[in-house]
Design an enzyme around this catalytic site. Sequence first.
Site, PDB file in Angstrom:
ATOM      1  N   GLY A  17       0.815  -1.213   0.000  1.00  0.00           N
ATOM      2  CA  GLY A  17       0.000   0.000   0.000  1.00  0.00           C
ATOM      3  C   GLY A  17       0.844   1.258   0.000  1.00  0.00           C
ATOM      4  N   ASP A  38       0.614  -8.720   1.918  1.00  0.00           N
ATOM      5  CA  ASP A  38      -0.461  -7.883   1.373  1.00  0.00           C
ATOM      6  C   ASP A  38      -1.399  -8.744   0.533  1.00  0.00           C
ATOM      7  OD1 ASP A  38      -1.906  -5.753  -0.184  1.00  0.00           O
ATOM      8  OD2 ASP A  38      -0.458  -4.475   0.849  1.00  0.00           O
ATOM      9  N   ASP A  63      -3.560 -12.609   3.502  1.00  0.00           N
ATOM     10  CA  ASP A  63      -4.635 -11.831   4.122  1.00  0.00           C
ATOM     11  C   ASP A  63      -4.434 -11.860   5.636  1.00  0.00           C
ATOM     12  OD1 ASP A  63      -7.246 -11.109   5.235  1.00  0.00           O
ATOM     13  OD2 ASP A  63      -7.975 -11.310   3.175  1.00  0.00           O
ATOM     14  N   THR A  97     -11.143  -7.039   8.461  1.00  0.00           N
ATOM     15  CA  THR A  97      -9.689  -6.851   8.322  1.00  0.00           C
ATOM     16  C   THR A  97      -9.123  -6.204   9.580  1.00  0.00           C
ATOM     17  OG1 THR A  97      -9.645  -6.793   5.921  1.00  0.00           O
ATOM     18  CG2 THR A  97      -7.918  -5.556   7.042  1.00  0.00           C
ATOM     19  N   TYR A 150     -15.122   1.263   8.998  1.00  0.00           N
ATOM     20  CA  TYR A 150     -13.717   1.658   9.177  1.00  0.00           C
ATOM     21  C   TYR A 150     -13.504   2.186  10.593  1.00  0.00           C
ATOM     22  CZ  TYR A 150      -9.263   4.013   8.049  1.00  0.00           C
ATOM     23  OH  TYR A 150      -7.953   4.435   8.008  1.00  0.00           O
ATOM     24  N   LYS A 154     -11.522   0.114  13.457  1.00  0.00           N
ATOM     25  CA  LYS A 154     -10.255   0.584  14.038  1.00  0.00           C
ATOM     26  C   LYS A 154     -10.389   0.769  15.546  1.00  0.00           C
ATOM     27  CE  LYS A 154      -7.499   1.201  10.355  1.00  0.00           C
ATOM     28  NZ  LYS A 154      -6.156   0.650  10.202  1.00  0.00           N
ATOM     29  N   THR A 180      -2.546  11.447   5.648  1.00  0.00           N
ATOM     30  CA  THR A 180      -1.178  11.385   5.144  1.00  0.00           C
ATOM     31  C   THR A 180      -1.207  11.279   3.623  1.00  0.00           C
ATOM     32  OG1 THR A 180      -0.435  10.384   7.205  1.00  0.00           O
ATOM     33  CG2 THR A 180       0.963  10.030   5.283  1.00  0.00           C
ATOM     34  N   ARG A 191      -9.175   9.622  -2.396  1.00  0.00           N
ATOM     35  CA  ARG A 191      -8.929  10.612  -1.344  1.00  0.00           C
ATOM     36  C   ARG A 191      -8.640  11.966  -1.972  1.00  0.00           C
ATOM     37  NH1 ARG A 191      -5.293   7.011   2.773  1.00  0.00           N
ATOM     38  NH2 ARG A 191      -4.749   5.917   0.869  1.00  0.00           N
TER      39      ARG A 191
HETATM   40  P1  NAD Z   1      -3.595   1.727   1.258  1.00  0.00           P
HETATM   41  O1  NAD Z   1      -4.968   1.327   0.843  1.00  0.00           O
HETATM   42  O2  NAD Z   1      -2.683   2.285   0.221  1.00  0.00           O
HETATM   43  O3  NAD Z   1      -2.835   0.500   1.920  1.00  0.00           O
HETATM   44  C1  NAD Z   1      -3.487  -0.546   2.615  1.00  0.00           C
HETATM   45  C2  NAD Z   1      -2.861  -1.853   2.203  1.00  0.00           C
HETATM   46  O4  NAD Z   1      -3.466  -2.921   2.945  1.00  0.00           O
HETATM   47  C3  NAD Z   1      -3.093  -2.171   0.714  1.00  0.00           C
HETATM   48  O5  NAD Z   1      -1.884  -2.545   0.114  1.00  0.00           O
HETATM   49  C4  NAD Z   1      -4.094  -3.316   0.736  1.00  0.00           C
HETATM   50  O6  NAD Z   1      -3.994  -4.163  -0.389  1.00  0.00           O
HETATM   51  C5  NAD Z   1      -3.753  -4.005   2.057  1.00  0.00           C
HETATM   52  N1  NAD Z   1      -4.848  -4.790   2.639  1.00  0.00           N
HETATM   53  C6  NAD Z   1      -6.142  -4.407   2.780  1.00  0.00           C
HETATM   54  N2  NAD Z   1      -6.832  -5.388   3.374  1.00  0.00           N
HETATM   55  C7  NAD Z   1      -5.943  -6.405   3.614  1.00  0.00           C
HETATM   56  C8  NAD Z   1      -6.059  -7.688   4.226  1.00  0.00           C
HETATM   57  N3  NAD Z   1      -7.231  -8.143   4.706  1.00  0.00           N
HETATM   58  N4  NAD Z   1      -4.938  -8.447   4.318  1.00  0.00           N
HETATM   59  C9  NAD Z   1      -3.756  -8.006   3.821  1.00  0.00           C
HETATM   60  N5  NAD Z   1      -3.601  -6.815   3.222  1.00  0.00           N
HETATM   61  C10 NAD Z   1      -4.689  -6.016   3.138  1.00  0.00           C
HETATM   62  O7  NAD Z   1      -3.760   2.737   2.463  1.00  0.00           O
HETATM   63  P2  NAD Z   1      -2.681   3.581   3.265  1.00  0.00           P
HETATM   64  O8  NAD Z   1      -3.040   4.999   3.139  1.00  0.00           O
HETATM   65  O9  NAD Z   1      -1.316   3.138   2.924  1.00  0.00           O
HETATM   66  O10 NAD Z   1      -3.023   3.156   4.760  1.00  0.00           O
HETATM   67  C11 NAD Z   1      -2.210   2.218   5.462  1.00  0.00           C
HETATM   68  C12 NAD Z   1      -2.744   2.090   6.888  1.00  0.00           C
HETATM   69  O11 NAD Z   1      -2.666   3.365   7.547  1.00  0.00           O
HETATM   70  C13 NAD Z   1      -4.188   1.617   6.981  1.00  0.00           C
HETATM   71  O12 NAD Z   1      -4.320   0.716   8.053  1.00  0.00           O
HETATM   72  C14 NAD Z   1      -4.951   2.896   7.268  1.00  0.00           C
HETATM   73  O13 NAD Z   1      -6.121   2.644   7.991  1.00  0.00           O
HETATM   74  C15 NAD Z   1      -3.943   3.692   8.068  1.00  0.00           C
HETATM   75  N6  NAD Z   1      -4.194   5.134   7.974  1.00  0.00           N
HETATM   76  C16 NAD Z   1      -3.870   5.819   6.833  1.00  0.00           C
HETATM   77  C17 NAD Z   1      -4.139   7.173   6.749  1.00  0.00           C
HETATM   78  C18 NAD Z   1      -3.785   7.982   5.536  1.00  0.00           C
HETATM   79  O14 NAD Z   1      -4.085   9.179   5.513  1.00  0.00           O
HETATM   80  N7  NAD Z   1      -3.129   7.455   4.525  1.00  0.00           N
HETATM   81  C19 NAD Z   1      -4.758   7.829   7.817  1.00  0.00           C
HETATM   82  C20 NAD Z   1      -5.107   7.092   8.941  1.00  0.00           C
HETATM   83  C21 NAD Z   1      -4.794   5.748   9.021  1.00  0.00           C
HETATM   84  N1  UDP Z   2     -13.057  15.555  -0.632  1.00  0.00           N
HETATM   85  C1  UDP Z   2     -13.354  16.470  -1.637  1.00  0.00           C
HETATM   86  N2  UDP Z   2     -13.186  16.084  -2.931  1.00  0.00           N
HETATM   87  C2  UDP Z   2     -12.698  14.849  -3.273  1.00  0.00           C
HETATM   88  C3  UDP Z   2     -12.365  13.945  -2.248  1.00  0.00           C
HETATM   89  C4  UDP Z   2     -12.568  14.324  -0.938  1.00  0.00           C
HETATM   90  O1  UDP Z   2     -13.781  17.607  -1.364  1.00  0.00           O
HETATM   91  O2  UDP Z   2     -12.556  14.595  -4.482  1.00  0.00           O
HETATM   92  C5  UDP Z   2     -13.205  15.976   0.771  1.00  0.00           C
HETATM   93  C6  UDP Z   2     -13.968  14.996   1.652  1.00  0.00           C
HETATM   94  O3  UDP Z   2     -15.361  15.266   1.580  1.00  0.00           O
HETATM   95  C7  UDP Z   2     -13.374  15.275   3.005  1.00  0.00           C
HETATM   96  C8  UDP Z   2     -11.939  15.702   2.711  1.00  0.00           C
HETATM   97  O4  UDP Z   2     -11.915  16.049   1.328  1.00  0.00           O
HETATM   98  O5  UDP Z   2     -14.047  16.351   3.607  1.00  0.00           O
HETATM   99  C9  UDP Z   2     -10.933  14.598   2.959  1.00  0.00           C
HETATM  100  O6  UDP Z   2     -11.402  13.434   2.312  1.00  0.00           O
HETATM  101  P1  UDP Z   2     -10.547  12.107   2.155  1.00  0.00           P
HETATM  102  O7  UDP Z   2     -11.403  11.122   1.437  1.00  0.00           O
HETATM  103  O8  UDP Z   2      -9.214  12.418   1.589  1.00  0.00           O
HETATM  104  O9  UDP Z   2     -10.258  11.599   3.632  1.00  0.00           O
HETATM  105  P2  UDP Z   2     -11.052  11.643   5.029  1.00  0.00           P
HETATM  106  O10 UDP Z   2     -10.287  12.609   5.835  1.00  0.00           O
HETATM  107  O11 UDP Z   2     -12.467  12.097   4.809  1.00  0.00           O
HETATM  108  O12 UDP Z   2     -10.981  10.247   5.494  1.00  0.00           O
END
Ligand code: NAD
Ligand code: UDP
Length: 317
Positions: A17, A38, A63, A97, A150, A154, A180, A191
């Site tokens: 991911g 993954d 998984d 998950t 979600y 979590k 992030t 996103r």
């Molecule tokens: P992402 O979707 O790019 O990565 C998630 C990865 O998990 C993917 O590669 C997906 O294939 C794998 N995955 C999903 N379900 C699975 C399962 N059952 N078994 C094995 N692999 C599985 O998302 P990301 O942004 O890289 O997020 C990574 C982690 O960080 C997640 O747990 C997410 O909840 C957490 N997180 C991310 C953000 C952000 O802003 N990016 C914010 C808060 C929390």
């Molecule tokens: N959002 C938006 N346009 C888009 C995607 C998202 O205006 O094309 C808004 C969404 O409604 C939220 C914020 O941007 O208020 C952040 O959304 P995102 O899906 O990135 O993550 P979230 O913080 O909601 O999990």
Amino acid sequence: MALGSSRRTVLVTGAAGFIGSHLVDRLLAENFEVVGIDSLLTGDLTNLTSANRDPHFHFQMGDVREPLNVHAEVIFNMACPASPVHYQHDPYATLTTSVVGAQRLIDQARGMRSTIVQASTSEVYGDPTIHPQPETYWGNVNPIGPRACYDEGKRAAETLLVDAKRAWGIDTRIVRIFNTYGPRMAFNDGRVVSNFIAQALTNQPITLYGDGRQSRSFCYVDDLVEGLLRVAMLPTLDGPLNLGNPQEFTMVELADTILSLVDSASELMYLPLPVDDPRVRRPDITKAKDVIQFEPAVELREGLSRTIENFRSRLAL
Ligand code: NAD
Ligand code: UDP
């Protein structure tokens, strides 16, 4: 976990991911033996192109809801779809998950005395009534809304991990990650940062949901990965820890910033606000500053510029 010592094994779930793959690269650079797991639900093997060239990286398709058997000193549990579009696509898979995945990792860590660093989320605060959000805030989550699979998944994973620590002394550490962004985000991720950049680069309308005045605080991925490593290196961590960049922007401000960085003909297009979309979000990182001296270094404009360059090259523009 001491960096730079003889190779110790670290397991990263969700390794293909966005965040997981950056974490893998950093761990390899720090001389760890890294196992990545993954299911490729939302991940992409091209994110691991560089890692796969390293003999100290070992990828397993798998998984987290299935029993695992990897002997690792530290487990970073990143596996879970993170974008609202993806995690709502199959809510059952998202919830299981988080919950079954946490249970499997606890089973594994219990026998092997591993440390688990759990990727939790600012979504545990829901649509917050306290702003910014400190770790002591219990949140305002709709347990039956479309985001619940979600958010509640979590939250339940946090509960399992905290109880595993209380009951069996397993070293579980919870990091609440705030929005992030960075290179390798999937184009179809849904996103806001990836949508706006892809739209701006291809001269498509910028899709603003609601009035665009809702806020988020965006952390560049390198800063986040630094924080995750520091958490793993601590002798111990009590209670959850927020990680994110406290600089707060509205979605209109984000759109304007991206348009100022991309030579684009895109115009703003307003669409309905998704159900239960939090109005505000900003981390209180007092604890992270205190415990791991966390200080995000990459400003939004700089991080967006790096992300735009990455999108440009992947889109072959
Ligand atoms: P992402 O979707 O790019 O990565 C998630 C990865 O998990 C993917 O590669 C997906 O294939 C794998 N995955 C999903 N379900 C699975 C399962 N059952 N078994 C094995 N692999 C599985 O998302 P990301 O942004 O890289 O997020 C990574 C982690 O960080 C997640 O747990 C997410 O909840 C957490 N997180 C991310 C953000 C952000 O802003 N990016 C914010 C808060 C929390
Ligand atoms: N959002 C938006 N346009 C888009 C995607 C998202 O205006 O094309 C808004 C969404 O409604 C939220 C914020 O941007 O208020 C952040 O959304 P995102 O899906 O990135 O993550 P979230 O913080 O909601 O999990």
